[in-house]
Design an enzyme around this catalytic site. Structure first.
Site, PDB file in Angstrom:
ATOM      1  N   SER A  14       0.835  -1.195   0.000  1.00  0.00           N
ATOM      2  CA  SER A  14       0.000   0.000   0.000  1.00  0.00           C
ATOM      3  C   SER A  14       0.872   1.248   0.000  1.00  0.00           C
ATOM      4  O   SER A  14       1.973   1.254   0.575  1.00  0.00           O
ATOM      5  CB  SER A  14      -0.854  -0.024   1.267  1.00  0.00           C
ATOM      6  OG  SER A  14      -1.405   1.247   1.501  1.00  0.00           O
ATOM      7  N   TYR A  38      -2.346  -0.365  10.177  1.00  0.00           N
ATOM      8  CA  TYR A  38      -2.529  -1.048   8.887  1.00  0.00           C
ATOM      9  C   TYR A  38      -1.256  -0.918   8.057  1.00  0.00           C
ATOM     10  O   TYR A  38      -0.738  -1.892   7.500  1.00  0.00           O
ATOM     11  CB  TYR A  38      -3.732  -0.429   8.161  1.00  0.00           C
ATOM     12  CG  TYR A  38      -3.897  -0.881   6.738  1.00  0.00           C
ATOM     13  CD1 TYR A  38      -4.379  -2.147   6.438  1.00  0.00           C
ATOM     14  CD2 TYR A  38      -3.569  -0.034   5.675  1.00  0.00           C
ATOM     15  CE1 TYR A  38      -4.523  -2.569   5.120  1.00  0.00           C
ATOM     16  CE2 TYR A  38      -3.718  -0.442   4.359  1.00  0.00           C
ATOM     17  CZ  TYR A  38      -4.198  -1.707   4.095  1.00  0.00           C
ATOM     18  OH  TYR A  38      -4.326  -2.114   2.785  1.00  0.00           O
ATOM     19  N   LYS A  42       1.702  -3.767   6.498  1.00  0.00           N
ATOM     20  CA  LYS A  42       2.173  -3.834   5.106  1.00  0.00           C
ATOM     21  C   LYS A  42       3.698  -3.691   5.062  1.00  0.00           C
ATOM     22  O   LYS A  42       4.380  -4.425   4.343  1.00  0.00           O
ATOM     23  CB  LYS A  42       1.519  -2.722   4.271  1.00  0.00           C
ATOM     24  CG  LYS A  42       0.027  -2.882   4.074  1.00  0.00           C
ATOM     25  CD  LYS A  42      -0.290  -4.082   3.210  1.00  0.00           C
ATOM     26  CE  LYS A  42      -1.774  -4.210   2.919  1.00  0.00           C
ATOM     27  NZ  LYS A  42      -2.110  -5.457   2.227  1.00  0.00           N
TER      28      LYS A  42
END
Ligand code: UDP
Length: 223
Positions: A14, A38, A42
């Site tokens: 991302s 989040y 990643k």
């Protein structure tokens, strides 16, 4: 993967791994950091894959850094219809358009951006899918690990998204400005050049395609 001697992998990363970028557009060699959990998941996985490749360079790994995927397949058989209250902008706008939610909360209009609202690089999911095919073609003929931005290179503000959505879909999206959301950054858009050079990948869909397909998927889905 060991059992089947599979050493080729495409990882869905991302743009959030760039944290709060020092400059724009974002290139793949920019420093990495995160502003939310989040993003940390990643980034950790990117590090694990880089270590894996170091330990065994017969692997071939493409790390794809998605910008903001929206839209749906034009058959309207594949799209996004989240349960409950969406966190992301486009599904939230769609629920407002369907009158399932009363209005959009715009998270801040005092950012240092064109109109004060957050700017992101929205990419149509069909372009995103095409990017994966290009990445697979690349890793099938090489043994390397590399990262690629999947974005259009254009930044649109929250209000530009709302206005385009209203115009293309002929619906009203009432909104109110609220506090900034914690962990959000002002502006984020890709430099898409490396993906073009290395993967022969460029986006084909416009913002108008994205807002139309996001809405039409739900309109078709609810019939
Ligand atoms: N946003 C907003 N209201 C919402 C959801 C998002 O104003 O209900 C803004 C958010 O602050 C950001 C942009 O829309 O500037 C895109 O947010 P999203 O959560 O879709 O993606 P992110 O870039 O945060 O992963």
């Amino acid at each position: 993967m060991t059992k089947y001697n599979c050493k080729k992998l495409v990882f869905s990363s991302s743009a959030t791994v760039y944290g709060n970028p020092a400059s724009l557009p974002i290139k793949e060699d920019f420093p990495l950091s995160t502003t939310n959990p989040y993003g940390s998941t990643k980034l950790f996985i990117e590090y694990i894959l880089k270590d894996l490749y170091k330990s065994d360079p017969t692997w071939s790994i493409a790390i794809l850094r998605y910008f903001n995927p929206i839209g749906a397949h034009s058959s309207y058989l594949l799209g996004e219809d989240p349960n409950g209250i969406p966190n992301n902008l486009m599904p939230y706008i769609v629920k407002v358009a369907m009158k399932e939610l009363d209005h959009l909360n715009v998270f801040g209009n005092d950012y240092d951006t064109k109109d004060g609202t957050g700017v992101r690089d929205y990419i149509h999911v069909v372009d995103l899918a095409r990017g994966h095919i290009k990445a697979i073609e690349k890793i099938m003929k090489t043994n390397q690990i590399d990262c690629y931005n999947l974005g259009t290179g254009h930044g649109y503000s929250v209000l530009e998204i709302v206005n385009t959505f209203e115009k293309i879909n002929n619906v009203k999206i009432p909104y109110q400005i609220v506090e900034r959301r914690s962990g959000d950054i002002a502006e984020c858009y890709a430099d898409p050049l490396y993906a073009k050079q290395e993967l022969n990948f460029t986006c084909t869909k416009t913002l108008e395609d994205m807002v139309r397909d996001s809405y039409q998927y739900i309109v078709h889905h609810k019939k």
